[in-house]
Design a protein around this motif. Structure first.
Motif, PDB file in Angstrom:
ATOM      1  N   ILE A 150       0.777  -1.348   0.027  1.00  0.00           N
ATOM      2  CA  ILE A 150      -0.400  -0.380  -0.021  1.00  0.00           C
ATOM      3  C   ILE A 150       0.806   0.977  -0.362  1.00  0.00           C
ATOM      4  O   ILE A 150       0.600   1.957  -0.728  1.00  0.00           O
ATOM      5  CB  ILE A 150      -1.311   0.002   1.356  1.00  0.00           C
ATOM      6  CG1 ILE A 150      -2.185  -0.958   1.243  1.00  0.00           C
ATOM      7  CG2 ILE A 150      -1.689   1.162   1.492  1.00  0.00           C
ATOM      8  CD1 ILE A 150      -2.641  -1.586   2.329  1.00  0.00           C
ATOM      9  N   LEU A 151       1.982   1.660   0.723  1.00  0.00           N
ATOM     10  CA  LEU A 151       2.854   2.091   0.928  1.00  0.00           C
ATOM     11  C   LEU A 151       3.061   2.889  -0.356  1.00  0.00           C
ATOM     12  O   LEU A 151       3.428   3.830  -0.719  1.00  0.00           O
ATOM     13  CB  LEU A 151       3.795   2.235   2.091  1.00  0.00           C
ATOM     14  CG  LEU A 151       3.670   2.474   3.064  1.00  0.00           C
ATOM     15  CD1 LEU A 151       4.616   1.544   4.540  1.00  0.00           C
ATOM     16  CD2 LEU A 151       3.670   3.618   3.597  1.00  0.00           C
ATOM     17  N   GLY A 152       3.842   1.431  -0.932  1.00  0.00           N
ATOM     18  CA  GLY A 152       5.100   1.512  -2.867  1.00  0.00           C
ATOM     19  C   GLY A 152       3.591   2.226  -3.309  1.00  0.00           C
ATOM     20  O   GLY A 152       4.179   3.159  -3.946  1.00  0.00           O
ATOM     21  N   ALA A 153       2.770   1.474  -3.462  1.00  0.00           N
ATOM     22  CA  ALA A 153       1.932   2.315  -4.569  1.00  0.00           C
ATOM     23  C   ALA A 153       0.534   3.222  -4.320  1.00  0.00           C
ATOM     24  O   ALA A 153       0.993   3.886  -4.906  1.00  0.00           O
ATOM     25  CB  ALA A 153       0.317   1.229  -4.738  1.00  0.00           C
TER      26      ALA A 153
ATOM     27  N   LEU B  93       9.026   0.044   7.578  1.00  0.00           N
ATOM     28  CA  LEU B  93       7.879  -0.570   6.509  1.00  0.00           C
ATOM     29  C   LEU B  93       7.905   0.965   5.748  1.00  0.00           C
ATOM     30  O   LEU B  93       8.846   0.786   4.027  1.00  0.00           O
ATOM     31  CB  LEU B  93       6.882  -0.652   7.054  1.00  0.00           C
ATOM     32  CG  LEU B  93       6.059  -2.036   7.426  1.00  0.00           C
ATOM     33  CD1 LEU B  93       4.788  -1.885   7.285  1.00  0.00           C
ATOM     34  CD2 LEU B  93       6.336  -2.729   6.171  1.00  0.00           C
ATOM     35  N   LEU B  94       8.387   1.937   6.329  1.00  0.00           N
ATOM     36  CA  LEU B  94       7.765   2.955   5.300  1.00  0.00           C
ATOM     37  C   LEU B  94       9.210   2.993   4.473  1.00  0.00           C
ATOM     38  O   LEU B  94       9.558   3.719   3.333  1.00  0.00           O
ATOM     39  CB  LEU B  94       7.349   4.710   5.836  1.00  0.00           C
ATOM     40  CG  LEU B  94       7.661   5.895   5.479  1.00  0.00           C
ATOM     41  CD1 LEU B  94       6.527   5.775   4.773  1.00  0.00           C
ATOM     42  CD2 LEU B  94       7.366   7.181   6.240  1.00  0.00           C
ATOM     43  N   LEU B  95      10.718   3.633   5.556  1.00  0.00           N
ATOM     44  CA  LEU B  95      11.940   3.628   4.964  1.00  0.00           C
ATOM     45  C   LEU B  95      12.469   2.609   3.731  1.00  0.00           C
ATOM     46  O   LEU B  95      12.582   2.669   2.748  1.00  0.00           O
ATOM     47  CB  LEU B  95      13.390   4.659   6.041  1.00  0.00           C
ATOM     48  CG  LEU B  95      12.697   5.260   6.462  1.00  0.00           C
ATOM     49  CD1 LEU B  95      13.627   5.563   7.741  1.00  0.00           C
ATOM     50  CD2 LEU B  95      13.137   6.718   6.028  1.00  0.00           C
ATOM     51  N   GLY B  96      12.327   1.752   4.364  1.00  0.00           N
ATOM     52  CA  GLY B  96      12.244   0.356   3.875  1.00  0.00           C
ATOM     53  C   GLY B  96      11.362   0.517   2.321  1.00  0.00           C
ATOM     54  O   GLY B  96      12.637   0.024   1.019  1.00  0.00           O
ATOM     55  N   THR B  97       9.952   0.470   2.174  1.00  0.00           N
ATOM     56  CA  THR B  97       9.396   0.388   1.073  1.00  0.00           C
ATOM     57  C   THR B  97      10.151   1.769  -0.018  1.00  0.00           C
ATOM     58  O   THR B  97      10.352   1.081  -1.173  1.00  0.00           O
ATOM     59  CB  THR B  97       8.327   0.494   0.764  1.00  0.00           C
ATOM     60  OG1 THR B  97       7.935  -0.039   2.220  1.00  0.00           O
ATOM     61  CG2 THR B  97       7.591   0.338   0.497  1.00  0.00           C
ATOM     62  N   LEU B  98      10.525   3.018   0.614  1.00  0.00           N
ATOM     63  CA  LEU B  98      10.972   3.867  -0.197  1.00  0.00           C
ATOM     64  C   LEU B  98      12.391   3.595  -0.960  1.00  0.00           C
ATOM     65  O   LEU B  98      12.662   3.971  -1.754  1.00  0.00           O
ATOM     66  CB  LEU B  98      10.926   5.225   0.591  1.00  0.00           C
ATOM     67  CG  LEU B  98       9.236   5.427   0.108  1.00  0.00           C
ATOM     68  CD1 LEU B  98       8.911   6.469   1.601  1.00  0.00           C
ATOM     69  CD2 LEU B  98       8.380   5.792  -0.644  1.00  0.00           C
ATOM     70  N   LEU B  99      13.523   3.354  -0.263  1.00  0.00           N
ATOM     71  CA  LEU B  99      14.253   2.950  -0.414  1.00  0.00           C
ATOM     72  C   LEU B  99      14.751   1.676  -2.146  1.00  0.00           C
ATOM     73  O   LEU B  99      15.581   1.610  -2.684  1.00  0.00           O
ATOM     74  CB  LEU B  99      15.154   2.575   0.973  1.00  0.00           C
ATOM     75  CG  LEU B  99      16.341   4.087   1.225  1.00  0.00           C
ATOM     76  CD1 LEU B  99      16.894   3.572   2.348  1.00  0.00           C
ATOM     77  CD2 LEU B  99      17.405   4.257   0.057  1.00  0.00           C
ATOM     78  N   THR B 100      14.104   0.439  -1.262  1.00  0.00           N
ATOM     79  CA  THR B 100      13.836  -0.125  -2.684  1.00  0.00           C
ATOM     80  C   THR B 100      12.977   0.013  -3.752  1.00  0.00           C
ATOM     81  O   THR B 100      13.961  -0.200  -4.799  1.00  0.00           O
ATOM     82  CB  THR B 100      12.478  -1.429  -1.893  1.00  0.00           C
ATOM     83  OG1 THR B 100      13.395  -1.880  -0.238  1.00  0.00           O
ATOM     84  CG2 THR B 100      12.498  -2.292  -2.314  1.00  0.00           C
ATOM     85  N   LEU B 101      12.034   0.644  -3.187  1.00  0.00           N
ATOM     86  CA  LEU B 101      11.684   1.413  -4.925  1.00  0.00           C
ATOM     87  C   LEU B 101      12.816   2.130  -5.749  1.00  0.00           C
ATOM     88  O   LEU B 101      13.073   2.031  -6.805  1.00  0.00           O
ATOM     89  CB  LEU B 101      10.061   2.333  -4.057  1.00  0.00           C
ATOM     90  CG  LEU B 101      10.066   2.837  -5.588  1.00  0.00           C
ATOM     91  CD1 LEU B 101       8.619   1.991  -5.918  1.00  0.00           C
ATOM     92  CD2 LEU B 101      10.030   4.246  -4.975  1.00  0.00           C
ATOM     93  N   LEU B 102      13.198   3.236  -4.676  1.00  0.00           N
ATOM     94  CA  LEU B 102      14.863   4.313  -5.859  1.00  0.00           C
ATOM     95  C   LEU B 102      15.516   3.138  -5.871  1.00  0.00           C
ATOM     96  O   LEU B 102      16.401   3.368  -6.915  1.00  0.00           O
ATOM     97  CB  LEU B 102      14.891   5.352  -4.650  1.00  0.00           C
ATOM     98  CG  LEU B 102      14.339   5.698  -4.658  1.00  0.00           C
ATOM     99  CD1 LEU B 102      13.872   7.407  -2.837  1.00  0.00           C
ATOM    100  CD2 LEU B 102      13.182   7.263  -5.755  1.00  0.00           C
ATOM    101  N   ALA B 103      15.906   2.037  -5.034  1.00  0.00           N
ATOM    102  CA  ALA B 103      17.085   1.097  -5.459  1.00  0.00           C
ATOM    103  C   ALA B 103      16.874   0.384  -6.858  1.00  0.00           C
ATOM    104  O   ALA B 103      17.865   0.460  -8.207  1.00  0.00           O
ATOM    105  CB  ALA B 103      17.595   0.200  -4.723  1.00  0.00           C
ATOM    106  N   ALA B 104      15.836  -0.136  -7.116  1.00  0.00           N
ATOM    107  CA  ALA B 104      15.005  -0.373  -8.299  1.00  0.00           C
ATOM    108  C   ALA B 104      15.055   0.371  -9.196  1.00  0.00           C
ATOM    109  O   ALA B 104      15.527  -0.043 -10.243  1.00  0.00           O
ATOM    110  CB  ALA B 104      13.985  -1.181  -8.043  1.00  0.00           C
TER     111      ALA B 104
END
Lengths: 225, 111
Positions: A150-153, B93-104
């Protein structure tokens, strides 16, 4: 009882998603929240709920196999762009596996939580399947995975706009790698190439996580247990 | 009928995957992940009728979210653990998801 209640509540949540399409109305998230409330308030034994819904969970096995068909179907659209796709997939998966548990550890979370958080970006279907092999608690991981989706989307497209990333392949790869199915649903709104990259990334991230998690966990001292 | 045949194929590949997982215990893949790899390989080699697989895979995957809802409900047993570490979990969750996204994202722009 538990099986029927789960089915009906999921269907209702799915209808809500069609009516108000938004990552926050994700049917899995809504259904889990509603059922948690229901089980907690009625005092229905959790053991009994788990047992009665096992047939549903078993369907994850052929469903994971079917993800191979998704990857195969999308391979044509990714032709010629395979290198950036794989680079994004590997970088994203490694970042999730290493950075997330380290941050959680630094903030005082116990190893059980660190491990569940490490696999937060993999699709729940694969996570449930892999959890026993990795010594991860699936029941702890699944809600975290839904939240990561949800956060990513919700925030992903906004951040990627700020980063001036307009390439649909890169955007789709990032959404699928970081936010699995929920990110892929969001990528679908960006067009067919983003959807293809995201769907393939979601399937492949499960595979890459399965292969990389054991050495990474060993490195971080999270093996066993 | 195609959907049933396709479902039989999915189960067959799952069973083959389980066999491989037992034969190769050093590779950390589960039976269904092996099944996924085998299905991809078989489709690429043209060994399977894609339309039959599709007839089963499409409806099966449409319900994908439903199948892990019960596992998510099991989190009830860990409510205390999550409550005790809520800030750490939220931040990771927040930082991990955003960093994963930006790394990809960053790596996928590299060519």
């Amino acid at each position: 009882m538990a099986l029927i209640a789960t089915l009906l509540i999921y269907l209702a949540a799915w209808k809500a998603q069609r009516r108000w399409p938004h990552p926050l109305t994700n049917p899995v998230g809504l259904a889990v929240a509603a059922l948690v409330l229901l089980v907690a308030t009625t005092g229905y034994p959790l053991e009994r709920y788990r047992y009665e819904t096992l047939p549903l969970v078993w369907l994850l096995k052929p469903a994971v196999v079917a993800l191979g068909w998704v990857a195969w179907r999308e391979r044509g659209r990714l032709a010629g762009r395979l290198r950036p796709f794989l680079a994004g997939l590997a970088a994203g998966t490694l970042t999730s596996l290493i950075f997330t548990p380290l941050l959680a550890r630094w903030l005082g979370a116990p190893p059980e939580l660190q491990k569940a958080l490490a696999i937060k970006s993999v699709t729940s279907a694969v996570a449930v399947d892999l959890a026993p092999r990795l010594g991860v608690n699936a029941e702890l991981a699944v809600p975290l995975i839904i939240l990561a989706g949800i956060l990513g989307a919700m925030l992903g497209p906004w951040i990627m706009d700020r980063a001036r990333a307009h390439d649909p392949l890169a955007r789709g790869t990032a959404l699928g790698t970081a936010s699995h199915g929920i990110g892929t649903a969001r990528a679908a709104e960006e067009g067919p190439l983003a959807l293809a990259a995201s769907g393939a990334a979601m399937a492949a991230a499960g595979l890459v996580t399965a292969l990389l998690a054991p050495p990474v966990f060993a490195l971080l001292g999270l093996s066993g247990g | 009928m195609n959907a049933l045949l396709g479902f039989a194929w999915l189960l067959t590949f799952y069973a083959l995957g389980e066999v491989l997982a037992r034969l190769l215990p050093t590779v950390p893949l589960s039976g269904s992940l092996w099944g996924m790899v085998l299905l991809y390989a078989a489709l690429s080699k043209g060994l399977l009728d894609e339309s039959k697989v599709e007839a089963a895979a499409r409806p099966l995957l449409r319900g994908l979210g439903l199948y892990f809802v019960p596992v998510g409900v099991g989190v009830l047993a860990y409510a205390d653990l999550l409550r005790a570490h809520a800030p750490a979990v939220a931040a990771a969750l927040l930082l991990g998801t955003l960093l994963t996204l930006l790394a990809a994202l960053g790596a996928a722009r590299w060519r």
